[in-house]
Design an enzyme around this catalytic site. Sequence first.
Site, PDB file in Angstrom:
ATOM      1  CG  ASP A   1      -2.082   0.925   1.108  1.00  0.00           C
ATOM      2  OD1 ASP A   1      -2.359   1.388  -0.022  1.00  0.00           O
ATOM      3  OD2 ASP A   1      -2.723   1.211   2.131  1.00  0.00           O
TER       4      ASP A   1
ATOM      5  CB  THR B   1     -13.072  -7.520  -5.193  1.00  0.00           C
ATOM      6  OG1 THR B   1     -12.974  -7.505  -3.761  1.00  0.00           O
ATOM      7  CG2 THR B   1     -12.699  -8.908  -5.688  1.00  0.00           C
ATOM      8  CD  GLU B   2     -13.358  -4.835  -1.762  1.00  0.00           C
ATOM      9  OE1 GLU B   2     -12.167  -5.224  -1.766  1.00  0.00           O
ATOM     10  OE2 GLU B   2     -14.325  -5.612  -1.689  1.00  0.00           O
ATOM     11  CG  ASN B   3      -7.836  -1.664  -5.374  1.00  0.00           C
ATOM     12  OD1 ASN B   3      -6.917  -2.473  -5.199  1.00  0.00           O
ATOM     13  ND2 ASN B   3      -8.118  -0.729  -4.472  1.00  0.00           N
ATOM     14  CD1 TRP B   4     -13.070  -4.561  -9.504  1.00  0.00           C
ATOM     15  CD2 TRP B   4     -12.286  -3.716 -11.434  1.00  0.00           C
ATOM     16  NE1 TRP B   4     -12.415  -5.573 -10.189  1.00  0.00           N
ATOM     17  CE2 TRP B   4     -11.938  -5.086 -11.370  1.00  0.00           C
ATOM     18  CE3 TRP B   4     -11.905  -2.983 -12.557  1.00  0.00           C
ATOM     19  CZ2 TRP B   4     -11.220  -5.728 -12.376  1.00  0.00           C
ATOM     20  CZ3 TRP B   4     -11.193  -3.626 -13.564  1.00  0.00           C
ATOM     21  CH2 TRP B   4     -10.858  -4.975 -13.464  1.00  0.00           C
TER      22      TRP B   4
HETATM   23  C1  IPE Z   1      -5.459  -2.702  -0.475  1.00  0.00           C
HETATM   24  O1  IPE Z   1      -5.103  -1.363  -0.487  1.00  0.00           O
HETATM   25  C2  IPE Z   1      -5.298  -3.283  -1.847  1.00  0.00           C
HETATM   26  C3  IPE Z   1      -3.947  -3.317  -2.392  1.00  0.00           C
HETATM   27  C4  IPE Z   1      -2.859  -2.929  -1.813  1.00  0.00           C
HETATM   28  C5  IPE Z   1      -3.862  -3.834  -3.711  1.00  0.00           C
HETATM   29  P1  IPE Z   1      -6.187  -0.204  -0.665  1.00  0.00           P
HETATM   30  O2  IPE Z   1      -5.419   1.053  -0.653  1.00  0.00           O
HETATM   31  O3  IPE Z   1      -7.032  -0.468  -1.846  1.00  0.00           O
HETATM   32  O4  IPE Z   1      -7.072  -0.404   0.635  1.00  0.00           O
HETATM   33  P2  IPE Z   1      -7.974   0.660   1.393  1.00  0.00           P
HETATM   34  O5  IPE Z   1      -8.920   1.218   0.376  1.00  0.00           O
HETATM   35  O6  IPE Z   1      -7.054   1.708   1.943  1.00  0.00           O
HETATM   36  O7  IPE Z   1      -8.646  -0.130   2.470  1.00  0.00           O
HETATM   37  C1  IPE Z   2      -1.568   0.359  -3.458  1.00  0.00           C
HETATM   38  O1  IPE Z   2      -1.334   1.726  -3.429  1.00  0.00           O
HETATM   39  C2  IPE Z   2      -1.743  -0.172  -4.868  1.00  0.00           C
HETATM   40  C3  IPE Z   2      -3.127  -0.452  -5.261  1.00  0.00           C
HETATM   41  C4  IPE Z   2      -4.156  -0.436  -4.476  1.00  0.00           C
HETATM   42  C5  IPE Z   2      -3.339  -0.790  -6.653  1.00  0.00           C
HETATM   43  P1  IPE Z   2      -2.532   2.775  -3.356  1.00  0.00           P
HETATM   44  O2  IPE Z   2      -2.919   3.121  -4.762  1.00  0.00           O
HETATM   45  O3  IPE Z   2      -3.627   2.266  -2.524  1.00  0.00           O
HETATM   46  O4  IPE Z   2      -1.821   4.009  -2.696  1.00  0.00           O
HETATM   47  P2  IPE Z   2      -2.452   4.981  -1.611  1.00  0.00           P
HETATM   48  O5  IPE Z   2      -2.977   4.116  -0.508  1.00  0.00           O
HETATM   49  O6  IPE Z   2      -3.541   5.726  -2.303  1.00  0.00           O
HETATM   50  O7  IPE Z   2      -1.321   5.844  -1.200  1.00  0.00           O
HETATM   51 MG    MG Z   3      -4.078   2.449  -0.549  1.00  0.00          MG
END
Ligand code: IPE
Ligand code: IPE
Ligand code: MG
Length: 248
Positions: A22, A68-71
Site C-alpha cells: 500500500d 475487488t474494491e479497487n474497481w
Molecule cells: C489494499 O489497499 C489493496 C492493495 C494494496 C492492492 P487499498 O489502498 O485499496 O485499501 P484501502 O482502500 O485503503 O482499504
Molecule cells: C496500493 O497503493 C496499490 C493499489 C491499491 C493498486 P494505493 O494506490 O492504494 O496508494 P495509496 O494508498 O492511495 O497511497
Molecule cells: Mg491504498
Amino acid sequence: MSEIELNDAHLKIPDHIAIIMDGNGRWAAARKLPRSYGHIRGCANLETIVEEAADLGIPYMTVYAFSTENWKRSQDEIYSLMKLFRSYLKKCLKIAENNQIRMKIIGDPSAFSQELQDGIRTLEEFSKDFKKMYLQIALNYGSRDEITRGVREIAAQAAAGRIRPEDIQEQTISDHLDTAGVPDPDLLIRTSGELRLSNYLMWQLAYAELYFTDVPWPDFDRAELIKAIQTFNDRDRRYGGLKEASHV
Ligand code: IPE
Ligand code: IPE
Ligand code: MG
C-alpha cells in the site's frame, strides 16, 4: 521454518509472508507526481522484494496487487493499472526463470481483458515447475469473493450428492480457496500506515503475526523486509495454547 545467519545473529525465516503493498498513490503525491507513476515505482519494487525474498530463502510469498474494491478507482487509474499489469506479467516470465520462482495469480481473473487472462495462464504454465519460491499475486482478489466462490463450489457438490453437509470440515473450506495447497501466512506486512486488512486473506491470516509500517511500498526495501522478519522473530507465537516449544 528455516534459519539464516545475519550480522552474527540467527534469524528464523517465516515459511510464508503476505504483503499488502500500500501507499503508491501517497508516495507519488508527496513528490507532486501522478498516482500512475507511484504504481510504476511500486511495481518495480515488487521485483526487487521478490528477488530479495527468494535470496533470503522465503518459500512462499503472497502480494496484494489489486482488490475487488479497487474497481472503484477512477477510470484513468484503472486504465494505467491494467496497462502496467499486462507489461508486468510479461516481465514476470524473466523474473520467474532467473530466480526459479513459481508464480500463481489468485483472485477472479474473469473481469480482466482476454489479453490479461492469457498472460496469467501463460505465466502460471511457464513457471509451474520452478521450486525456489512460490509467489502468489492477488489480482481482482477479495477474501469475501474468494470464500463466496469456494462455498458455491461446495454447495454444488452437496446438491449433486458428492459431499454430505456433515462432512464439511475447515480443511474442506481451505481446499476450495484460491490458495488451496499453500500453507497459511505466518507474517502479514502492510506498508504505508493503514491498520486494516482491506479484505485480504481473512481466512488464511487467522493466526498470522501482523506487522504494520509507515514506510510506503515504493520505499520498502531489503532492510525494511529484514526489520519485519526481525520483529516476527521477537514475537511470542501462541496459537491459542502455550508458547511454541522453541520459545520455552
Ligand atoms: C489494499 O489497499 C489493496 C492493495 C494494496 C492492492 P487499498 O489502498 O485499496 O485499501 P484501502 O482502500 O485503503 O482499504
Ligand atoms: C496500493 O497503493 C496499490 C493499489 C491499491 C493498486 P494505493 O494506490 O492504494 O496508494 P495509496 O494508498 O492511495 O497511497
Ligand atoms: Mg491504498
